[in-house]
Design a protein around this motif. Structure first.
Motif, PDB file in Angstrom:
ATOM      1  N   CYS A   1       9.732  -3.653 -10.159  1.00  0.00           N
ATOM      2  CA  CYS A   1       8.403  -4.220 -10.368  1.00  0.00           C
ATOM      3  C   CYS A   1       8.016  -5.102  -9.165  1.00  0.00           C
ATOM      4  O   CYS A   1       6.875  -5.079  -8.705  1.00  0.00           O
ATOM      5  N   LEU A   2       9.018  -5.840  -8.657  1.00  0.00           N
ATOM      6  CA  LEU A   2       8.771  -6.679  -7.474  1.00  0.00           C
ATOM      7  C   LEU A   2       8.388  -5.833  -6.261  1.00  0.00           C
ATOM      8  O   LEU A   2       7.426  -6.131  -5.550  1.00  0.00           O
ATOM      9  N   ILE A   3       9.160  -4.773  -6.037  1.00  0.00           N
ATOM     10  CA  ILE A   3       8.918  -3.910  -4.874  1.00  0.00           C
ATOM     11  C   ILE A   3       7.521  -3.284  -4.952  1.00  0.00           C
ATOM     12  O   ILE A   3       6.744  -3.324  -3.999  1.00  0.00           O
ATOM     13  N   THR A   4       7.204  -2.706  -6.117  1.00  0.00           N
ATOM     14  CA  THR A   4       5.916  -2.010  -6.227  1.00  0.00           C
ATOM     15  C   THR A   4       4.746  -3.007  -6.197  1.00  0.00           C
ATOM     16  O   THR A   4       3.678  -2.689  -5.687  1.00  0.00           O
ATOM     17  N   THR A   5       4.990  -4.221  -6.711  1.00  0.00           N
ATOM     18  CA  THR A   5       3.917  -5.227  -6.643  1.00  0.00           C
ATOM     19  C   THR A   5       3.685  -5.636  -5.191  1.00  0.00           C
ATOM     20  O   THR A   5       2.534  -5.793  -4.757  1.00  0.00           O
ATOM     21  N   ALA A   6       4.780  -5.797  -4.441  1.00  0.00           N
ATOM     22  CA  ALA A   6       4.640  -6.155  -3.021  1.00  0.00           C
ATOM     23  C   ALA A   6       3.846  -5.064  -2.288  1.00  0.00           C
ATOM     24  O   ALA A   6       2.930  -5.361  -1.502  1.00  0.00           O
ATOM     25  N   ILE A   7       4.180  -3.797  -2.565  1.00  0.00           N
ATOM     26  CA  ILE A   7       3.455  -2.689  -1.904  1.00  0.00           C
ATOM     27  C   ILE A   7       1.981  -2.720  -2.317  1.00  0.00           C
ATOM     28  O   ILE A   7       1.079  -2.545  -1.492  1.00  0.00           O
ATOM     29  N   SER A   8       1.745  -2.973  -3.607  1.00  0.00           N
ATOM     30  CA  SER A   8       0.348  -2.974  -4.089  1.00  0.00           C
ATOM     31  C   SER A   8      -0.459  -4.105  -3.445  1.00  0.00           C
ATOM     32  O   SER A   8      -1.651  -3.960  -3.201  1.00  0.00           O
ATOM     33  N   ILE A   9       0.209  -5.221  -3.145  1.00  0.00           N
ATOM     34  CA  ILE A   9      -0.497  -6.349  -2.505  1.00  0.00           C
ATOM     35  C   ILE A   9      -0.840  -5.981  -1.055  1.00  0.00           C
ATOM     36  O   ILE A   9      -1.966  -6.222  -0.592  1.00  0.00           O
ATOM     37  N   ILE A  10       0.119  -5.378  -0.352  1.00  0.00           N
ATOM     38  CA  ILE A  10      -0.140  -4.998   1.052  1.00  0.00           C
ATOM     39  C   ILE A  10      -1.300  -4.002   1.108  1.00  0.00           C
ATOM     40  O   ILE A  10      -2.260  -4.178   1.868  1.00  0.00           O
ATOM     41  N   ILE A  11      -1.209  -2.944   0.270  1.00  0.00           N
ATOM     42  CA  ILE A  11      -2.296  -1.941   0.264  1.00  0.00           C
ATOM     43  C   ILE A  11      -3.590  -2.596  -0.203  1.00  0.00           C
ATOM     44  O   ILE A  11      -4.672  -2.334   0.336  1.00  0.00           O
ATOM     45  N   GLY A  12      -3.468  -3.480  -1.190  1.00  0.00           N
ATOM     46  CA  GLY A  12      -4.655  -4.142  -1.745  1.00  0.00           C
ATOM     47  C   GLY A  12      -5.394  -4.977  -0.724  1.00  0.00           C
ATOM     48  O   GLY A  12      -6.623  -5.060  -0.758  1.00  0.00           O
ATOM     49  N   ILE A  13      -4.649  -5.593   0.193  1.00  0.00           N
ATOM     50  CA  ILE A  13      -5.304  -6.428   1.213  1.00  0.00           C
ATOM     51  C   ILE A  13      -5.856  -5.563   2.340  1.00  0.00           C
ATOM     52  O   ILE A  13      -7.026  -5.683   2.702  1.00  0.00           O
ATOM     53  N   ILE A  14      -5.011  -4.666   2.873  1.00  0.00           N
ATOM     54  CA  ILE A  14      -5.473  -3.976   4.083  1.00  0.00           C
ATOM     55  C   ILE A  14      -6.340  -2.749   3.795  1.00  0.00           C
ATOM     56  O   ILE A  14      -7.021  -2.259   4.692  1.00  0.00           O
ATOM     57  N   VAL A  15      -6.295  -2.262   2.554  1.00  0.00           N
ATOM     58  CA  VAL A  15      -7.151  -1.108   2.238  1.00  0.00           C
ATOM     59  C   VAL A  15      -8.161  -1.517   1.170  1.00  0.00           C
ATOM     60  O   VAL A  15      -9.258  -1.979   1.482  1.00  0.00           O
ATOM     61  N   LYS A  16      -7.783  -1.367  -0.078  1.00  0.00           N
ATOM     62  CA  LYS A  16      -8.691  -1.566  -1.199  1.00  0.00           C
ATOM     63  C   LYS A  16      -7.905  -2.294  -2.281  1.00  0.00           C
ATOM     64  O   LYS A  16      -6.722  -2.013  -2.443  1.00  0.00           O
ATOM     65  N   HIS A  17      -8.551  -3.158  -3.076  1.00  0.00           N
ATOM     66  CA  HIS A  17      -7.730  -3.958  -3.994  1.00  0.00           C
ATOM     67  C   HIS A  17      -6.953  -3.109  -4.999  1.00  0.00           C
ATOM     68  O   HIS A  17      -5.859  -3.439  -5.392  1.00  0.00           O
ATOM     69  N   ARG A  18      -7.529  -1.953  -5.399  1.00  0.00           N
ATOM     70  CA  ARG A  18      -6.825  -1.054  -6.319  1.00  0.00           C
ATOM     71  C   ARG A  18      -6.267   0.169  -5.591  1.00  0.00           C
ATOM     72  O   ARG A  18      -6.000   1.197  -6.207  1.00  0.00           O
ATOM     73  N   GLY A  19      -6.117   0.046  -4.272  1.00  0.00           N
ATOM     74  CA  GLY A  19      -5.641   1.187  -3.488  1.00  0.00           C
ATOM     75  C   GLY A  19      -4.329   1.754  -4.019  1.00  0.00           C
ATOM     76  O   GLY A  19      -4.153   2.964  -4.103  1.00  0.00           O
ATOM     77  N   TRP A  20      -3.421   0.875  -4.390  1.00  0.00           N
ATOM     78  CA  TRP A  20      -2.123   1.306  -4.900  1.00  0.00           C
ATOM     79  C   TRP A  20      -2.265   2.204  -6.134  1.00  0.00           C
ATOM     80  O   TRP A  20      -1.495   3.139  -6.325  1.00  0.00           O
ATOM     81  N   CYS A  21      -3.282   1.909  -6.964  1.00  0.00           N
ATOM     82  CA  CYS A  21      -3.434   2.655  -8.223  1.00  0.00           C
ATOM     83  C   CYS A  21      -3.726   4.139  -7.991  1.00  0.00           C
ATOM     84  O   CYS A  21      -3.566   4.952  -8.893  1.00  0.00           O
ATOM     85  N   ALA A  22      -4.155   4.484  -6.776  1.00  0.00           N
ATOM     86  CA  ALA A  22      -4.407   5.903  -6.484  1.00  0.00           C
ATOM     87  C   ALA A  22      -3.099   6.685  -6.349  1.00  0.00           C
ATOM     88  O   ALA A  22      -3.071   7.893  -6.541  1.00  0.00           O
ATOM     89  N   ILE A  23      -2.011   5.979  -6.020  1.00  0.00           N
ATOM     90  CA  ILE A  23      -0.732   6.684  -5.821  1.00  0.00           C
ATOM     91  C   ILE A  23       0.386   6.135  -6.705  1.00  0.00           C
ATOM     92  O   ILE A  23       1.520   6.607  -6.627  1.00  0.00           O
ATOM     93  N   CYS A  24       0.059   5.164  -7.540  1.00  0.00           N
ATOM     94  CA  CYS A  24       1.079   4.564  -8.415  1.00  0.00           C
ATOM     95  C   CYS A  24       1.708   5.661  -9.282  1.00  0.00           C
ATOM     96  O   CYS A  24       1.002   6.420  -9.945  1.00  0.00           O
ATOM     97  N   PRO A  25       3.037   5.763  -9.285  1.00  0.00           N
ATOM     98  CA  PRO A  25       3.689   6.825 -10.069  1.00  0.00           C
ATOM     99  C   PRO A  25       3.317   6.765 -11.549  1.00  0.00           C
ATOM    100  O   PRO A  25       3.172   7.804 -12.195  1.00  0.00           O
ATOM    101  N   MET A  26       3.161   5.555 -12.082  1.00  0.00           N
ATOM    102  CA  MET A  26       2.843   5.436 -13.503  1.00  0.00           C
ATOM    103  C   MET A  26       1.392   5.842 -13.791  1.00  0.00           C
ATOM    104  O   MET A  26       1.083   6.353 -14.859  1.00  0.00           O
ATOM    105  N   GLY A  27       0.526   5.637 -12.814  1.00  0.00           N
ATOM    106  CA  GLY A  27      -0.862   6.094 -12.957  1.00  0.00           C
ATOM    107  C   GLY A  27      -0.925   7.611 -12.914  1.00  0.00           C
ATOM    108  O   GLY A  27      -1.622   8.251 -13.694  1.00  0.00           O
ATOM    109  N   THR A  28      -0.142   8.198 -11.992  1.00  0.00           N
ATOM    110  CA  THR A  28      -0.088   9.660 -11.876  1.00  0.00           C
ATOM    111  C   THR A  28       0.404  10.272 -13.179  1.00  0.00           C
ATOM    112  O   THR A  28      -0.146  11.256 -13.682  1.00  0.00           O
ATOM    113  N   LEU A  29       1.431   9.655 -13.748  1.00  0.00           N
ATOM    114  CA  LEU A  29       2.002  10.164 -14.994  1.00  0.00           C
ATOM    115  C   LEU A  29       0.979  10.104 -16.140  1.00  0.00           C
ATOM    116  O   LEU A  29       0.798  11.073 -16.885  1.00  0.00           O
TER     117      LEU A  29
END
Ligand code: SF4
Length: 157
Positions: free
Chosen positions: A116-144
């Motif tokens: 959860c820590l790792i994926t949250t860290a990735i989501s924050i990086i993508i969220g800042i430099i791309v889009k705030h929900r950018g991670w949700c486009a590729i999040c494995p749990m969202g895909t599932l």
């Protein structure tokens, strides 16, 4: 950015798991409980969890939306093959870590807290430099959830 009351409530599970989990690894099982819940829910409501209840999604909406550079997601984020590659890489890493954890309850809890820590860290990086929900486009749990939600839709048609 508007967000829902349910998100304000659910957001608190994120610090509970990420910070509390460092001291009480069994809090990692909250992640397992949530996974079971949203997998069942997704069969009936698709990605309802993502837009209304997910603690990380809520965090991204409430906080990251204020500091995101708000750019277009890279095109590859919309590629199904790429999304499934991320899914299987994540699940493979998760299974590997569970098998290497020694099998104790606390050890497995640590795995879920750290994932959860790792994926949250990735989501924050993508969220800042791309889009705030950018991670949700590729999040494995969202895909599932998306896939399970479509399964039901396809069966109804
Ligand atoms: S895509 Fe992942 S991180 Fe985003 S809201 Fe859904 S489950 Fe949460």
């Amino acid at each position: 950015m508007k967000y829902k009351k349910s998100q304000v409530i659910m957001f608190w599970f994120l610090p509970l798991i990420l910070i509390g989990g460092l001291f009480y690894p069994l809090l990692g099982y909250l992640v397992v409980g949530m996974m079971v819940f949203f997998i069942v829910l997704s069969f009936f409501r698709g990605r309802y969890w993502c837009w209304n209840l997910c603690p990380r999604g809520s965090f991204l909406d409430i906080f990251l939306s204020n500091i995101s550079l708000n750019r277009q997601n890279p095109k590859i984020f919309g590629n199904q093959l790429f999304r499934w590659l991320v899914f299987f890489a994540f699940m493979g890493f998760l299974v590997y870590r569970i098998l290497s954890s020694g099998g104790s309850l606390a050890g497995i809890g640590v795995v879920f807290v750290s994932m959860c820590l790792i994926t949250t860290a990735i989501s924050i990086i993508i969220g800042i430099i791309v889009k705030h929900r950018g991670w949700c486009a590729i999040c494995p749990m969202g895909t599932l959830q998306e896939k399970i939600g479509r399964l039901r839709k396809n069966r109804k048609e």
